[in-house]
Write a protein that holds these residues in place. Structure first.
Motif, short mmCIF file in Angstrom:
data_model
loop_
_atom_site.label_atom_id
_atom_site.label_comp_id
_atom_site.label_asym_id
_atom_site.label_seq_id
_atom_site.Cartn_x
_atom_site.Cartn_y
_atom_site.Cartn_z
N LEU A 177 -7.24 -2.08 8.49
CA LEU A 177 -7.05 -0.70 8.95
C LEU A 177 -5.60 -0.24 8.84
O LEU A 177 -5.33 0.85 8.30
N TYR A 178 -4.65 -1.04 9.31
CA TYR A 178 -3.26 -0.61 9.35
C TYR A 178 -2.69 -0.26 7.98
O TYR A 178 -1.94 0.72 7.86
N PRO A 179 -2.98 -1.04 6.93
CA PRO A 179 -2.44 -0.65 5.60
C PRO A 179 -2.88 0.73 5.14
O PRO A 179 -2.13 1.40 4.42
N LEU A 180 -4.07 1.16 5.56
CA LEU A 180 -4.55 2.48 5.13
C LEU A 180 -3.68 3.60 5.69
O LEU A 180 -3.57 4.68 5.09
N TYR A 181 -3.05 3.35 6.87
CA TYR A 181 -2.17 4.36 7.43
C TYR A 181 -0.99 4.66 6.51
O TYR A 181 -0.40 5.75 6.56
N CYS A 182 -0.62 3.69 5.70
CA CYS A 182 0.61 3.79 4.92
C CYS A 182 0.44 4.55 3.61
O CYS A 182 1.45 4.86 2.96
N ILE A 183 -0.80 4.81 3.20
CA ILE A 183 -0.97 5.57 1.96
C ILE A 183 -0.34 6.96 2.11
O ILE A 183 0.34 7.45 1.21
N SER A 184 -0.55 7.59 3.26
CA SER A 184 0.02 8.92 3.48
C SER A 184 1.54 8.87 3.53
O SER A 184 2.22 9.77 3.02
N ALA A 185 2.11 7.81 4.12
CA ALA A 185 3.57 7.68 4.18
C ALA A 185 4.15 7.51 2.78
O ALA A 185 5.18 8.10 2.43
N GLY A 186 3.49 6.70 1.95
CA GLY A 186 3.95 6.52 0.58
C GLY A 186 3.81 7.79 -0.23
O GLY A 186 4.68 8.13 -1.04
N VAL A 239 0.84 -1.20 0.00
CA VAL A 239 0.00 0.00 0.00
C VAL A 239 0.87 1.25 0.00
O VAL A 239 0.54 2.27 -0.61
N LEU A 240 2.01 1.16 0.68
CA LEU A 240 2.98 2.25 0.66
C LEU A 240 3.42 2.56 -0.78
O LEU A 240 3.51 3.72 -1.19
N LEU A 241 3.68 1.51 -1.55
CA LEU A 241 4.10 1.68 -2.94
C LEU A 241 3.01 2.34 -3.77
O LEU A 241 3.29 3.15 -4.66
N LEU A 242 1.75 2.00 -3.49
CA LEU A 242 0.65 2.67 -4.19
C LEU A 242 0.64 4.16 -3.86
O LEU A 242 0.37 5.00 -4.74
N GLY A 243 0.94 4.49 -2.62
CA GLY A 243 0.99 5.89 -2.23
C GLY A 243 2.08 6.66 -2.96
O GLY A 243 1.93 7.85 -3.26
N THR A 244 3.20 5.98 -3.29
CA THR A 244 4.27 6.67 -4.00
C THR A 244 3.84 7.08 -5.41
O THR A 244 4.35 8.07 -5.94
N ILE A 245 2.92 6.33 -6.02
CA ILE A 245 2.44 6.71 -7.36
C ILE A 245 1.77 8.08 -7.29
O ILE A 245 2.06 8.98 -8.09
N LEU A 246 0.89 8.26 -6.30
CA LEU A 246 0.23 9.54 -6.13
C LEU A 246 1.25 10.63 -5.81
O LEU A 246 1.16 11.76 -6.32
N GLY A 247 2.23 10.29 -4.98
CA GLY A 247 3.22 11.27 -4.57
C GLY A 247 4.09 11.76 -5.71
O GLY A 247 4.39 12.95 -5.83
N VAL A 248 4.51 10.84 -6.58
CA VAL A 248 5.35 11.21 -7.72
C VAL A 248 4.59 12.14 -8.66
O VAL A 248 5.13 13.13 -9.18
N PHE A 249 3.31 11.87 -8.89
CA PHE A 249 2.49 12.76 -9.72
C PHE A 249 2.35 14.13 -9.07
O PHE A 249 2.44 15.17 -9.73
N PHE A 250 2.12 14.13 -7.76
CA PHE A 250 1.97 15.39 -7.03
C PHE A 250 3.25 16.23 -7.14
O PHE A 250 3.20 17.44 -7.36
N ASN A 251 4.41 15.56 -7.02
CA ASN A 251 5.68 16.26 -7.13
C ASN A 251 5.88 16.86 -8.52
O ASN A 251 6.42 17.94 -8.68
N ALA A 252 5.40 16.13 -9.55
CA ALA A 252 5.61 16.58 -10.93
C ALA A 252 4.82 17.84 -11.26
O ALA A 252 5.26 18.65 -12.08
N VAL A 253 3.66 18.04 -10.63
CA VAL A 253 2.80 19.16 -11.01
C VAL A 253 2.78 20.28 -9.98
O VAL A 253 2.27 21.36 -10.27
N SER A 254 3.33 20.06 -8.79
CA SER A 254 3.17 21.04 -7.70
C SER A 254 4.31 22.04 -7.67
O SER A 254 5.46 21.70 -7.97
N PRO A 255 4.01 23.28 -7.27
CA PRO A 255 5.08 24.27 -7.08
C PRO A 255 5.93 23.92 -5.87
O PRO A 255 5.46 23.26 -4.94
N GLY A 256 7.18 24.37 -5.89
CA GLY A 256 8.10 24.04 -4.82
C GLY A 256 7.65 24.50 -3.46
O GLY A 256 7.86 23.81 -2.45
N TRP A 257 7.00 25.69 -3.37
CA TRP A 257 6.58 26.21 -2.07
C TRP A 257 5.54 25.31 -1.42
O TRP A 257 5.52 25.16 -0.19
#
Length: 464
Positions: free
Chosen positions: A286-295, A106-124
């Protein structure tokens, strides 16, 4: 009018052309950071990212991927040592493979969202979210360090009192039942014997999740496309979400098996260790859902997933050594996955990434050896949590200062402070077409040519 300072986002030079003073400093700081951070299971991205930005002059969209490559190197050597170590209380490996099997996919799934967020978001925005998350985790980890210190001091006093008793009155240290599986119920015996070895089934689940995400990352291509489909089309988004049902199915099946084993243990009154997670039917969902934010944080903010996941595992009650080792084991999968995705998206400078990955390997080996020696010598683990807290605190301050400064400079230079396009617009070339010429245009052109020729002839006659 005050002049804006020079904008610090130049195209990065090749690593050894030349290896200048800034390269030397970021190498030294990276080595020291990994020595402290890798044994604590946090990676050190919160220190590495601002250092790469401020000293190495990387932009956030290239400094963050470089930090992931460095963290991956540190996690490799860190886990080389940890897979050989044993649990401090029970007869099983130090790394809790069952917890890794449930949380990491589930952590790895979270990284997909994170990489996209990094690509489109301003540095601030990236910096602001990172500082907020680090503030919270620093606070919680500091409290956990104090709690662990108090427990270990109380335990040391109790042990000292036992030494003062006459030999006949001393209480022998009780071994956990996992050291004598022959005395357990046959069903429990099978489970305990399996847990005493490296859990290759759990590692297999993690590898399948990693390969699944990497495969679809290649198919969809990098930032702006480059895969088998055009960026932004419905097929592109199908490839983005395709890993979700596969990985969630893996976690669902693994969770059912783990909760079945837990129910067997409860039915036969198995003695759980202090710090064991209880994988009942509720917790496996329940516990795996905590890891989406970490990923998500790992992919978007450039910090190791362990920076957030480590404190989470401590909050759930894991022993410090088991928690940091388990989060460190998950970091190797998360860091490699995000590094690969950044590479596919064209945001990773390969020469710097390879070099600092090697620095991470060396730093992780030094740090892990030193911390393990201190634990054996003093029989204390609270300072492992204290190191984690100190790294988080330093990360918070550095990210806040460096991020604020770079946001100010970007604003002064009129840079885009809003959302960046994920799929840059492609301007199609306009085909050249011959203009339509009317009959009148042809006649006018012919008369102009005759008139010009006559003028030239007259001029020529006068000249002669």
């Amino acid at each position: 009018t005050p002049r804006a300072p020079p904008f610090p986002f130049p195209p990065q030079k090749p690593l050894f052309k030349p290896f200048d003073t800034s390269d030397m400093w970021i190498t030294i700081i990276t080595l020291c950071t990994i020595i402290l951070a890798a044994p604590a299971g946090v990676g050190g991205g919160g220190v590495l990212v601002p250092m790469y930005l401020a000293i190495g002059q990387f932009s956030p969209h290239y400094g963050i991927p470089l930090s992931k490559a460095t963290i991956f190197g540190g996690s490799v050597s860190n886990n080389f040592f940890n897979v050989q170590r044993r649990h401090p209380v029970a007869n099983r490996p130090l790394i809790d493979y069952n917890t890794c099997m449930m949380l990491e996919p589930v952590l790895l799934l979270g990284t997909i969202l994170g990489v996209f967020f990094n690509a489109v978001s301003p540095g601030w925005l990236i910096t602001s979210l990172l500082v907020l998350s680090l503030l919270f985790t620093t606070y919680r980890t500091t409290l956990k360090a104090k709690e662990t210190y108090a427990k270990e001091e109380a335990s040391a006093k109790e042990e000292e009192q036992q030494h003062l008793l006459p030999a006949g009155n001393k209480m022998p240290a009780a071994l956990h039942s996992s050291f004598t599986p022959q005395n357990l119920h046959p069903e429990i015996q099978v489970i305990v014997e399996n847990e005493s070895k490296v859990n290759f089934k759990a590692i297999g689940v993690l590898c399948v999740a990693w390969v699944t995400i990497a495969f679809f990352s290649i198919l969809k291509g990098g930032e702006g496309g480059g895969g088998i489909v055009a960026c932004g089309t419905w097929l592109y988004w199908v490839l983005v979400v395709a890993p979700l049902p596969i990985v969630m199915a893996l976690v669902y099946v693994a969770g059912n098996q783990l909760s079945d084993e837990y129910e067997v243990k409860v039915r036969h009154e198995f003695e759980f260790c202090d710090g064991d997670l209880h994988w009942n039917r509720k917790n496996v969902r329940l516990y795996p859902l905590y890891c989406i934010s970490a990923g998500f944080a790992a992919g978007a903010l450039g910090i190791a997933a362990g920076t957030i996941l480590g404190p989470v595992l401590l909050e759930l009650g894991m022993l410090p050594l088991v928690g940091t080792s388990s989060s460190g084991f998950m970091v190797i999968f998360t860091a490699s996955s995000t590094t690969f995705q950044f590479l596919v998206m064209g945001q990773l400078q390969v020469d710097y990434a390879a070099f600092f990955c090697l620095i991470g390997v060396v730093g992780g080996a030094i740090g892990n050896t030193a911390v393990n020696s201190l634990v054996k010598k003093y029989k204390k683990t609270w300072f492992v949590v204290a190191i984690l807290s100190a790294v988080l605190a330093a990360s918070t301050v550095l990210m806040g200062v460096a991020g604020g400064e770079r946001a100010k400079i970007a604003y002064l230079h009129g840079k885009n402070m809003g959302v960046r396009p994920l799929c840059p617009a492609v301007v199609a070339p306009v085909p050249h077409k011959s203009p339509l010429i009317s009959q009148a245009d042809v006649h006018a052109a012919a008369m102009h040519a005759i008139h010009s020729k006559a003028l030239q002839h007259t001029a020529g006659g006068v000249h002669k």
